[in-house]
Structure formats: C-alpha cells, structure tokens
Design a protein around this motif. Structure first.
Motif, PDB file in Angstrom:
ATOM      1  N   GLY A  60      -5.720  -5.136  -9.177  1.00 32.88           N
ATOM      2  CA  GLY A  60      -6.257  -4.113 -10.072  1.00 32.88           C
ATOM      3  C   GLY A  60      -6.530  -2.824  -9.322  1.00 32.88           C
ATOM      4  O   GLY A  60      -5.850  -2.486  -8.360  1.00 32.88           O
ATOM      5  N   GLU A  61      -7.549  -2.122  -9.731  1.00 33.09           N
ATOM      6  CA  GLU A  61      -7.905  -0.835  -9.137  1.00 33.09           C
ATOM      7  C   GLU A  61      -8.347  -1.017  -7.686  1.00 33.09           C
ATOM      8  O   GLU A  61      -9.172  -1.881  -7.386  1.00 33.09           O
ATOM      9  CB  GLU A  61      -9.038  -0.228  -9.968  1.00 33.09           C
ATOM     10  N   LEU A  62      -7.779  -0.190  -6.802  1.00 28.23           N
ATOM     11  CA  LEU A  62      -8.099  -0.270  -5.378  1.00 28.23           C
ATOM     12  C   LEU A  62      -8.149   1.121  -4.770  1.00 28.23           C
ATOM     13  O   LEU A  62      -7.416   2.018  -5.200  1.00 28.23           O
ATOM     14  CB  LEU A  62      -7.009  -1.051  -4.618  1.00 28.23           C
ATOM     15  N   PRO A  63      -8.961   1.281  -3.724  1.00 25.65           N
ATOM     16  CA  PRO A  63      -8.877   2.541  -2.981  1.00 25.65           C
ATOM     17  C   PRO A  63      -7.553   2.587  -2.204  1.00 25.65           C
ATOM     18  O   PRO A  63      -6.990   1.546  -1.852  1.00 25.65           O
ATOM     19  CB  PRO A  63     -10.073   2.493  -2.028  1.00 25.65           C
ATOM     20  N   VAL A  64      -7.073   3.786  -1.941  1.00 26.73           N
ATOM     21  CA  VAL A  64      -5.828   3.941  -1.183  1.00 26.73           C
ATOM     22  C   VAL A  64      -5.927   3.182   0.140  1.00 26.73           C
ATOM     23  O   VAL A  64      -4.991   2.490   0.546  1.00 26.73           O
ATOM     24  CB  VAL A  64      -5.513   5.438  -0.938  1.00 26.73           C
ATOM     25  N   LYS A  65      -7.076   3.275   0.780  1.00 24.94           N
ATOM     26  CA  LYS A  65      -7.273   2.585   2.062  1.00 24.94           C
ATOM     27  C   LYS A  65      -7.075   1.074   1.900  1.00 24.94           C
ATOM     28  O   LYS A  65      -6.470   0.425   2.751  1.00 24.94           O
ATOM     29  CB  LYS A  65      -8.673   2.882   2.604  1.00 24.94           C
ATOM     30  N   GLY A  66      -7.568   0.498   0.805  1.00 26.67           N
ATOM     31  CA  GLY A  66      -7.408  -0.939   0.554  1.00 26.67           C
ATOM     32  C   GLY A  66      -5.954  -1.326   0.350  1.00 26.67           C
ATOM     33  O   GLY A  66      -5.509  -2.372   0.836  1.00 26.67           O
ATOM     34  N   ILE A  67      -5.203  -0.484  -0.349  1.00 24.07           N
ATOM     35  CA  ILE A  67      -3.771  -0.758  -0.537  1.00 24.07           C
ATOM     36  C   ILE A  67      -3.073  -0.714   0.819  1.00 24.07           C
ATOM     37  O   ILE A  67      -2.268  -1.585   1.147  1.00 24.07           O
ATOM     38  CB  ILE A  67      -3.140   0.258  -1.519  1.00 24.07           C
ATOM     39  N   GLY A  68      -3.401   0.308   1.607  1.00 20.44           N
ATOM     40  CA  GLY A  68      -2.801   0.439   2.939  1.00 20.44           C
ATOM     41  C   GLY A  68      -3.087  -0.765   3.815  1.00 20.44           C
ATOM     42  O   GLY A  68      -2.198  -1.249   4.527  1.00 20.44           O
ATOM     43  N   GLU A  69      -4.299  -1.280   3.761  1.00 22.43           N
ATOM     44  CA  GLU A  69      -4.651  -2.455   4.560  1.00 22.43           C
ATOM     45  C   GLU A  69      -3.871  -3.680   4.105  1.00 22.43           C
ATOM     46  O   GLU A  69      -3.364  -4.439   4.929  1.00 22.43           O
ATOM     47  CB  GLU A  69      -6.154  -2.721   4.473  1.00 22.43           C
ATOM     48  N   LYS A  70      -3.762  -3.874   2.808  1.00 23.16           N
ATOM     49  CA  LYS A  70      -3.039  -5.048   2.295  1.00 23.16           C
ATOM     50  C   LYS A  70      -1.552  -4.979   2.618  1.00 23.16           C
ATOM     51  O   LYS A  70      -0.928  -6.003   2.895  1.00 23.16           O
ATOM     52  CB  LYS A  70      -3.261  -5.199   0.792  1.00 23.16           C
ATOM     53  N   LEU A  71      -0.984  -3.771   2.589  1.00 25.15           N
ATOM     54  CA  LEU A  71       0.453  -3.615   2.840  1.00 25.15           C
ATOM     55  C   LEU A  71       0.779  -3.273   4.286  1.00 25.15           C
ATOM     56  O   LEU A  71       1.953  -3.145   4.633  1.00 25.15           O
ATOM     57  CB  LEU A  71       1.026  -2.530   1.917  1.00 25.15           C
ATOM     58  N   LEU A  73       0.290  -0.450   5.797  1.00 20.81           N
ATOM     59  CA  LEU A  73       0.907   0.879   5.810  1.00 20.81           C
ATOM     60  C   LEU A  73      -0.154   1.934   6.087  1.00 20.81           C
ATOM     61  O   LEU A  73      -1.276   1.833   5.597  1.00 20.81           O
ATOM     62  CB  LEU A  73       1.549   1.187   4.446  1.00 20.81           C
ATOM     63  N   ASP A  74       0.218   2.964   6.841  1.00 24.71           N
ATOM     64  CA  ASP A  74      -0.719   4.058   7.081  1.00 24.71           C
ATOM     65  C   ASP A  74      -0.653   5.039   5.915  1.00 24.71           C
ATOM     66  O   ASP A  74       0.272   5.000   5.094  1.00 24.71           O
ATOM     67  CB  ASP A  74      -0.440   4.743   8.416  1.00 24.71           C
TER      68      ASP A  74
END
Length: 161
Positions: A60-71, A73-74
């Motif tokens: 669901g909704e995530l901060p950009v930083k959280g998406i980067g950590e999961k993937l 990616l910087d």
C-alpha cells in the motif's frame, strides 16, 4: 549456449568465465529481463516499474525511502521511475504533512486496477523458468542467503569476521 562447468575444476581453471557465479547470475538476470520485457509490454511497464508496482500492491502507501529499501534502489534511480509511473496515472506522490522532506507514494485507482491484469505474469515466469516448484523455492532461498552473505561481506573488510 550454456556450458556445464567441470565438477571438480583444477586450480588454474578458477578464472574460467563459466565458473564465475557472478556471471551465471548476470546471464540469468538478463534472460529474466528479456522474458519480463515481453510480458510487461502489454501492461505498459518496464521491469523496474513492475517492481515498484509489486511493492505498492503488497504494502500500500509507502514513503519513497521505504520503497527504495524494499527494492534496494537509491533515490537517484527510484525518483525517475516514480515520475514516469505518476505521469502514466498509476501512482501519486505527496509530501508528508508531518515531515516536508518525506514523500509518500500511493496507488491511484488506475494503478490498483492494473494489479488484476498483472496476475498472469508470475504464471508465465514460472512456465518460462521450467523447473519444479520445490527447485524454484530452493533457488529463491539460496539467492536470499547469497544476498545476505554478500551484504555482510560488503560491510566488513575481507579476512575479518
């Protein structure tokens, strides 16, 4: 053409390309990307965009930083992906009212609706991989262990524990 490396290579053979695990992983990754490119074309997604969408469909909704950590990616890599997905109407980014520095990402109705069309992708991948489910699971487990080991090795100088 794939060649099978010798079962017990001699010391001097260790620099052969077909004995390099990193090369085998890179070749598999490129092959995966080719299969995904074909499958995702109908969805209008690239493979990295698909990974972002998978993350948002799952969490669901995530901060950009959280998406980067999961993937893994910087932000320099992730930001252009998010901009293209936003331009396509699949997600929206908003500054957090609590912290102006934090940007939160969430799916639009169009982005949520794309999930149903994407349901067949894993089945096509499983068919393309052409291995028994238990081998598929074992491979995923081994790759996770490999990643953890490499992460740990990157955190400590060689020769230290």
């Amino acid at each position: 053409m794939v060649t099978t490396p010798p079962a017990h290579p001699h010391e001097e053979d260790y620099l052969r390309l077909d004995l390099q695990l990193c090369f085998s992983l890179q070749a598999a990754s490129r092959a995966f990307t080719g299969v995904y490119r074909t499958l995702l074309k109908d969805l209008g997604l690239t493979y990295p965009q698909y990974l972002v969408m998978l993350t948002l469909w799952e969490h669901g909704e995530l901060p950009v930083k959280g998406i980067g950590e999961k993937l893994r990616l910087d932000s320099g890599t992730l930001s252009p992906l998010l901009k293209r997905l936003e331009a396509a109407g699949l997600l929206e980014r908003r500054r957090s009212p609590a912290d102006e520095r934090s940007v939160t990402v969430r799916l639009t109705p169009k982005g949520s609706g794309l999930r149903e069309r994407a349901r067949t992708v894993p089945h096509h991948i499983a068919r393309a991989v052409n291995m028994p489910p238990e081998d598929f699971h074992t491979l995923r487990t081994l790759l996770a262990t490999l990643t953890e080991g490499l992460d740990a090795a990157g955190a400590a100088p060689c020769g230290t524990t």
